[in-house]
Design an enzyme around this catalytic site. Structure first.
Site, short mmCIF file in Angstrom:
data_model
loop_
_atom_site.label_atom_id
_atom_site.label_comp_id
_atom_site.label_asym_id
_atom_site.label_seq_id
_atom_site.Cartn_x
_atom_site.Cartn_y
_atom_site.Cartn_z
N GLN A 55 -4.01 -4.94 7.15
CA GLN A 55 -4.62 -6.06 6.40
C GLN A 55 -5.88 -7.44 7.46
OE1 GLN A 55 -7.56 -5.24 4.72
NE2 GLN A 55 -6.92 -3.06 3.94
N LYS A 67 -10.00 -0.50 10.73
CA LYS A 67 -10.54 -1.76 10.52
C LYS A 67 -11.07 -3.19 11.34
CE LYS A 67 -7.28 -0.35 6.56
NZ LYS A 67 -8.10 -0.16 5.33
N HIS A 102 0.75 -1.35 -0.22
CA HIS A 102 -0.53 -0.19 0.09
C HIS A 102 0.52 1.11 0.28
CE1 HIS A 102 -2.99 2.82 1.55
NE2 HIS A 102 -3.80 2.11 1.68
N CYS A 160 -4.77 2.69 -3.76
CA CYS A 160 -3.31 2.90 -3.15
C CYS A 160 -2.26 2.56 -3.28
CB CYS A 160 -3.78 3.41 -1.52
SG CYS A 160 -4.38 4.65 -0.96
N ASP A 206 2.71 -4.87 8.06
CA ASP A 206 1.54 -4.33 7.95
C ASP A 206 1.02 -4.93 8.46
OD1 ASP A 206 -0.45 -2.92 7.09
OD2 ASP A 206 0.89 -1.82 4.92
#
Lengths: 420, 148
Positions: free
Chosen positions: A216, A239, A135, A377, A213
């Site tokens: 998600q 999220k 991203h 993104c 990261d």
């Protein structure tokens, strides 16, 4: 008395995931005359009543500024915030609460590491290894720090529409010149789940620091920073059923201690003179200014909520829905579906004939189906896939097979409308 | 069921998006400019040949959604023979129409099909993108223009 959620009992086990829809009042509405089908969970999840009420209760009963205070409400607010930190550490299975820094979200967490660890450790000729599926939030901060330090970015390629990392290239790329390997756990566009534990171990073997990261993944699958073995991990509250404006940076204690502070201000210092200051201990060294206390309360409630369901169950449900959507999309003529066929998370990107993703998303919205269309993104990845944009459906535990069926039905209508 | 959709995607728009007019590069061109919409990845380059202060020939290339493509296509048809001042005047009317839905003061011809866009705020940029590009070309801007 405190009505904060720090004393919350563990929630009872959840039997039927579809029953949880009742916890999300926002899902029960019509959009453009049709029942809302919310399939934009990779952008942000909806919030259960438990989270909304926890924050409401905090503002009604316990609100004050944290630390420094001596009065009762301030003590409560401080305890509430630090309880949230301890809960966050449990959620990530961090060894210590002090390894959890509150940030605004994944983007800020990564920027924090780039600005502090990066500025202190990167020299001209050093390399930062990223993947082609990052991203922008795990790409641009490294571009900025590379420009400042003279370090260089290298990329582990993504292969084909299947969207897997080309691990055969890893040995050639992961050389001792690599000081940091930053990669996403789950691709927000392809749905690929990367073998982060294995990759962090490979990084460690060449002496590189690793950053995951987890934007998600954190709310979608069991996460254990010690099992992953990463030096840093970043995620966002919004999220995973929590509020916007709060997220986490996990950092191994020795890494955080060696890093310079980030922003200057109150709370991050232990003593201040006119010309110099001494820094507070980890993690407070990285938390200048009044933190997002109410956000931490909502986050705490979100962690409790998710763990009552069980993240392994959520992951299974996501995978089942994504698999079902993948199967139905591929049997719909004229579609191109991106990402791995199996083992994916609940994210499915696709294109329908030559209908542009933005037209598709506008049309789907007219039927009450909330999708996302664009480059997500992921501009360099889009170029690599040879498409300007894709449409994306992303699922969470409150989505149902009937909603996937509705998506397919709506896509047929859209294709008919655009004359495909 | 398709009422709102058909209001946005009028037949003329669908037709122009599928078979865009003046959809080619002009080589050589007197003026050219690129417009991008970072949100959706739309990218349109306009090419102009001038006859003094007037546009003699106008074309475009690029990729985009149905709205931006149709807007570029219909725009190229509408601007032949116009001056910068005239283009600016038309731009203001188109901009007004797609943001407020207000009927334009003068007869806008085919451009009027974009009136439905105002009910879809996220799509205003798509309709306006080619106009930004053509104004940039006429004003001699060097850097690509964006709608952000």
């Amino acid at each position: 008395m405190s009505t904060g959620n720090s004393t919350a009992e563990p929630l009872p086990p959840v039997r039927d995931l579809s029953a949880l829809r009742a916890d999300f009042p926002i899902l029960n509405q019509a959009v453009n005359g049709h029942p809302l089908v919310y399939l934009d969970n990779a952008a942000t999840s909806q919030k259960p009543v438990a989270v909304i009420e926890a924050m409401d209760r905090y503002y009604r009963c316990d609100n004050a500024n944290v630390h420094r205070g001596i009065h009762e409400l301030s003590n409560r607010a401080t305890a509430t915030m630090e309880n949230s930190r301890a809960r966050a550490a449990r959620f990530l299975n961090a060894a210590r609460s002090s390894e959890v820094v509150f940030t605004r979200g994944t983007t800020e967490s990564i920027n924090l590491v780039a600005a502090t660890w990066g500025a202190d450790n990167l020299r001209p000729g050093d390399q930062i290894l990223l993947t082609e599926m990052e991203h922008h939030s795990n790409l641009v901060p490294w571009q900025l720090v590379a420009r400042r330090t003279g370090a260089e970015l290298v990329f582990l390629p993504v292969t084909g529409d299947e969207g897997l990392l080309d691990l055969a290239r890893l040995d050639a790329l992961l050389t001792p010149r690599v000081r940091l390997f930053a990669l996403t756990h789950v691709s927000n566009t392809l749905g690929t789940v990367n073998p982060v534990a294995e990759l962090c171990e490979r990084a460690r073997k060449v002496g590189a620091v690793s950053l995951v990261d987890a934007a998600q993944s954190a709310g979608h699958l069991p996460l254990d920073v010690q099992a992953i073995g990463c030096d840093f991990l970043a995620c966002s509250g919004h999220k995973l059923c929590g509020p916007t404006g709060i997220g986490l940076l996990y950092g191994r204690q020795e890494q955080l201690e060696a890093m310079p502070p980030w922003q200057g201000g109150g709370e991050m210092i232990s003593s201040v003179d006119f010309h110099e200051s001494r820094w507070n201990v980890v993690p407070h060294k990285f938390e200048a200014g009044t933190p997002n206390i109410a956000g931490s309360v909502g986050l705490h409630a979100a962690f409790d909520y998710l763990d009552a369901i069980g993240r392994q169950r959520i992951f299974q449900h996501d995978q089942e829905l994504a698999g079902y959507a993948y199967e139905r999309l591929t049997t719909l003529s004229g579609t191109r579906v991106f990402g791995p066929r199996t083992g994916r998370s609940g994210v499915v990107s696709f294109l329908l004939d030559d209908v542009h993703a933005h037209d598709l998303v506008t049309a789907a919205d007219q039927f009450g189906v909330a999708l996302r269309g664009g480059h997500h993104c992921n501009q360099p990845l889009m170029r690599k896939l040879g498409v300007p944009s894709t449409a994306r459906a992303s699922f969470y535990f409150y989505n149902t097979r009937a909603e996937v069926d509705r998506l397919i039905e709506v896509l047929r209508e859209i294709r008919r409308f655009f004359g495909g | 069921m398709f009422d709102d959709l058909a209001d946005l995607y009028q037949q003329v728009i669908l037709d122009h998006s599928k078979s865009p007019r003046n959809f080619h590069r002009l080589d050589p061109a007197d003026r050219t400019a690129e417009g991008t919409n970072p949100l959706c990845g739309d990218n349109i380059t306009v090419f102009l040949r001038m006859d003094g202060a007037r546009i003699k020939e106008l074309s475009f290339q690029g990729s985009g959604c149905a709205i931006s493509k149709a807007s570029a296509s219909i725009m190229t048809e509408s601007l032949q023979g116009r001056t910068l001042t005239e283009v600016k005047g038309l731009f203001d009317q188109v901009h007004d129409m797609v943001t407020t839905g207000k009927s334009p003061a003068s007869d806008m011809g085919k451009l009027a099909v974009f009136a439905g866009v105002h009910r879809f705020p996220a799509r205003v940029k798509c309709a306006i993108l080619p106009w930004h590009a053509v104004l940039a070309a006429l004003e001699g801007q060097v850097n690509p223009v964006t709608t952000e």
